[in-house]
Design a protein around this motif. Structure first.
Motif, PDB file in Angstrom:
ATOM      1  N   ILE A 262       0.740  -1.137  -0.019  1.00  0.00           N
ATOM      2  CA  ILE A 262      -0.064   0.204  -0.006  1.00  0.00           C
ATOM      3  C   ILE A 262       0.934   1.371   0.184  1.00  0.00           C
ATOM      4  CG2 ILE A 262      -1.641   1.261   1.334  1.00  0.00           C
ATOM      5  CD1 ILE A 262      -3.041  -1.243   2.141  1.00  0.00           C
ATOM      6  N   GLY A 263       1.894   1.279   0.415  1.00  0.00           N
ATOM      7  CA  GLY A 263       3.088   2.444   0.459  1.00  0.00           C
ATOM      8  C   GLY A 263       3.437   2.712  -0.836  1.00  0.00           C
ATOM      9  N   GLU A 264       3.072   1.765  -1.706  1.00  0.00           N
ATOM     10  CA  GLU A 264       3.593   2.204  -3.389  1.00  0.00           C
ATOM     11  C   GLU A 264       2.193   2.788  -3.955  1.00  0.00           C
ATOM     12  OE1 GLU A 264       4.512  -1.473  -5.028  1.00  0.00           O
ATOM     13  OE2 GLU A 264       5.706  -2.037  -3.387  1.00  0.00           O
ATOM     14  N   MET A 265       1.440   3.276  -3.326  1.00  0.00           N
ATOM     15  CA  MET A 265       0.132   3.916  -3.858  1.00  0.00           C
ATOM     16  C   MET A 265       0.257   5.353  -3.501  1.00  0.00           C
ATOM     17  SD  MET A 265      -2.551   1.393  -2.127  1.00  0.00           S
ATOM     18  CE  MET A 265      -4.163   1.824  -2.904  1.00  0.00           C
ATOM     19  N   SER A 266       1.148   6.182  -4.482  1.00  0.00           N
ATOM     20  CA  SER A 266       1.719   7.234  -4.466  1.00  0.00           C
ATOM     21  C   SER A 266       0.627   8.427  -4.412  1.00  0.00           C
ATOM     22  CB  SER A 266       2.704   7.645  -5.344  1.00  0.00           C
ATOM     23  OG  SER A 266       2.052   7.477  -6.645  1.00  0.00           O
ATOM     24  N   SER A 267      -0.391   8.254  -4.923  1.00  0.00           N
ATOM     25  CA  SER A 267      -1.528   9.381  -5.077  1.00  0.00           C
ATOM     26  C   SER A 267      -2.606   9.176  -3.745  1.00  0.00           C
ATOM     27  CB  SER A 267      -2.205   9.128  -6.234  1.00  0.00           C
ATOM     28  OG  SER A 267      -1.435   9.202  -7.429  1.00  0.00           O
ATOM     29  N   LEU A 268      -2.203   8.174  -2.937  1.00  0.00           N
ATOM     30  CA  LEU A 268      -3.531   7.833  -2.064  1.00  0.00           C
ATOM     31  C   LEU A 268      -3.356   8.901  -1.030  1.00  0.00           C
ATOM     32  CD1 LEU A 268      -5.346   5.554  -1.667  1.00  0.00           C
ATOM     33  CD2 LEU A 268      -3.865   4.820   0.179  1.00  0.00           C
ATOM     34  N   LYS A 269      -4.918   9.517  -0.606  1.00  0.00           N
ATOM     35  CA  LYS A 269      -5.286  10.597   0.164  1.00  0.00           C
ATOM     36  C   LYS A 269      -5.894   9.923   1.303  1.00  0.00           C
ATOM     37  CE  LYS A 269      -5.439  14.493  -3.125  1.00  0.00           C
ATOM     38  NZ  LYS A 269      -6.052  15.777  -3.286  1.00  0.00           N
TER      39      LYS A 269
ATOM     40  N   ALA B 168       3.228  10.378   0.694  1.00  0.00           N
ATOM     41  CA  ALA B 168       3.395  11.803   1.041  1.00  0.00           C
ATOM     42  C   ALA B 168       2.117  12.504   0.861  1.00  0.00           C
ATOM     43  CB  ALA B 168       4.379  12.415  -0.104  1.00  0.00           C
ATOM     44  N   ASN B 169       0.911  12.129   0.254  1.00  0.00           N
ATOM     45  CA  ASN B 169      -0.110  12.679  -0.012  1.00  0.00           C
ATOM     46  C   ASN B 169      -1.071  12.256   1.003  1.00  0.00           C
ATOM     47  OD1 ASN B 169       0.347  14.154  -2.424  1.00  0.00           O
ATOM     48  ND2 ASN B 169       0.626  12.249  -3.214  1.00  0.00           N
TER      49      ASN B 169
END
Length: 387
Positions: free
Chosen positions: A301-308, A329-330
């Motif tokens: 899940i840590g690779e889901m870079s757009s996740l808010k 980061a998001n």
């Protein structure tokens, strides 16, 4: 400007009466309680002004009515079918205490050029006309009484929104090859979603909500959530609540590269969250809560870079919170409450500097270590966090 007219048979002698678009609008005003409309809705109605200046009326170059919104009480006269150039029609009738025989006339099915239709009737019986006859219709909004069965709809539809109604989802809905959006919000759903939903190759928005806003008071539909949903490549948004009592999340979810938001709540899902979710780098919302998911939270899940927003509360998840979540980061909202998580809250979550800007950050209801990382305490919205 001379307007085309509608010819009607009237009287015992079979005489004729010609109705212009102006005549028909005046009749609608009379039948739908125009005198009691709000001032903002009846500006210039029944005046000598051009029809294009009547509130909520638009006309084409020939002066024919192409768009009409009626917000009133009473009924719509059958003569509305004479507005033959109508493309966009919205009818909202609040009929509490008003006695009518047929609020929406069957003659609406004769509006051959209609592309968008919105129907809402409160407080009196509503019979849905034969909508299948509207061959040009692309967008349909229906606000149905709870006892009305989901109606058949035209094959031309691209967008279908139904609020209220009851019964099973008609099989014909799964043959709407042009459909891009379907939203059904009701408390009377029977039988859940058919696996044939995968036939909707162009579907981008799938929403079926069995709560109708009555969360906690409506039973989930007795059905299995179709795994076929997770093979629909064009889906951008999924929102499903209480539409099933069992099901799993298959690994094929990782191939849904267009997916931007997924919410599956109270649907009886079991099994583990597949690590393939890490492939969903464009996903902004991952909300699968109040189910019965087991296993650990995948580090992928840590690779889901757009996740808010990450909501996994109300499951049976075990193990520790992955430090990899600190890569998000998001991330603005994190719901992990009411699971069986153990260990320490990872210090890496302090890298999620936007955490708390979303509606929830909740770690409560687990068996987590009581210590809280100093970096997490230093985040701007830490006061909103729940432990």
């Amino acid at each position: 400007m001379l307007l085309p007219v509608m010819t009607l048979m009237t009287g015992c002698g079979g005489g004729t009466k010609n109705l212009s678009d102006r005549d028909i609008l005046s009749l609608i005003y009379q039948k739908a309680g125009g005198d009691s409309w709000e001032d903002k809705d009846k500006e210039n109605w029944n005046s000598e002004e051009d029809l294009g200046k009547w509130k909520n009326v638009k006309v084409n170059e020939e002066g024919r009515v192409t768009e009409l919104t009626v917000r009133g009480a009473g009924e719509i006269p059958a003569e509305i079918s004479g507005l033959t150039e109508l493309k966009n029609l919205s009818i909202v009738l609040k009929n509490k205490g008003v006695q009518v025989t047929e609020a929406i006339p069957a003659s609406i099915a004769n509006l051959a050029n209609l592309e968008t239709l919105r129907l809402s009737v409160n407080g009196s019986p509503m019979k849905v006309p034969d909508l299948k006859a509207l061959k040009a219709l692309k967008t349909l909004y229906l606000f149905l009484p709870d006892e009305v069965q989901f109606p058949e709809v035209p094959e031309s539809l691209e967008s279908l929104d139904i609020s209220g109604g009851c019964g099973t989802i008609p099989e014909s809905y799964y043959d709407l090859s042009n459909l891009k959006r379907i939203s059904i919000t009701t408390s009377g759903l029977k039988g859940g979603i058919d696996p044939k939903v995968a036939n909707l190759k162009n579907l981008e928005h799938l929403q079926v909500d069995q709560t109708a806003g009555l969360i906690g008071s409506v039973d989930a539909a007795e059905a299995v959530l179709p795994a076929e949903i997770f093979s629909m490549d064009n889906l951008k948004r999924i929102f499903l609540r209480k539409v099933s009592t069992s099901g799993v999340i298959p690994a094929t979810i990782g191939e849904m590269k267009n997916l931007q938001s997924i919410t599956i709540a109270s649907c009886g899902l079991t099994g583990e969250i597949p690590k393939e979710v890490g492939n969903l780098t464009g996903l902004k919302e991952f909300k699968i809560y109040n189910n019965a998911l087991t296993g650990t939270i995948p580090a992928e899940i840590g690779e889901m870079s757009s996740l808010k927003e990450l909501w996994l509360q109300g499951n049976q998840l075990t193990g520790t919170i992955p430090a990899a979540l600190g890569n998000l980061a998001n991330l603005e909202g994190l719901q992990l409450a009411k699971n069986q998580l153990t260990g320490k809250i990872p210090a890496e979550l302090a890298n999620c500097t936007k955490l708390g800007k979303g509606p929830f950050v909740d770690f409560s209801g687990n068996q987590l270590d009581a210590s809280i990382p100093a970096g997490l305490k230093a985040l701007e919205k830490f006061s909103k966090f729940k432990f």
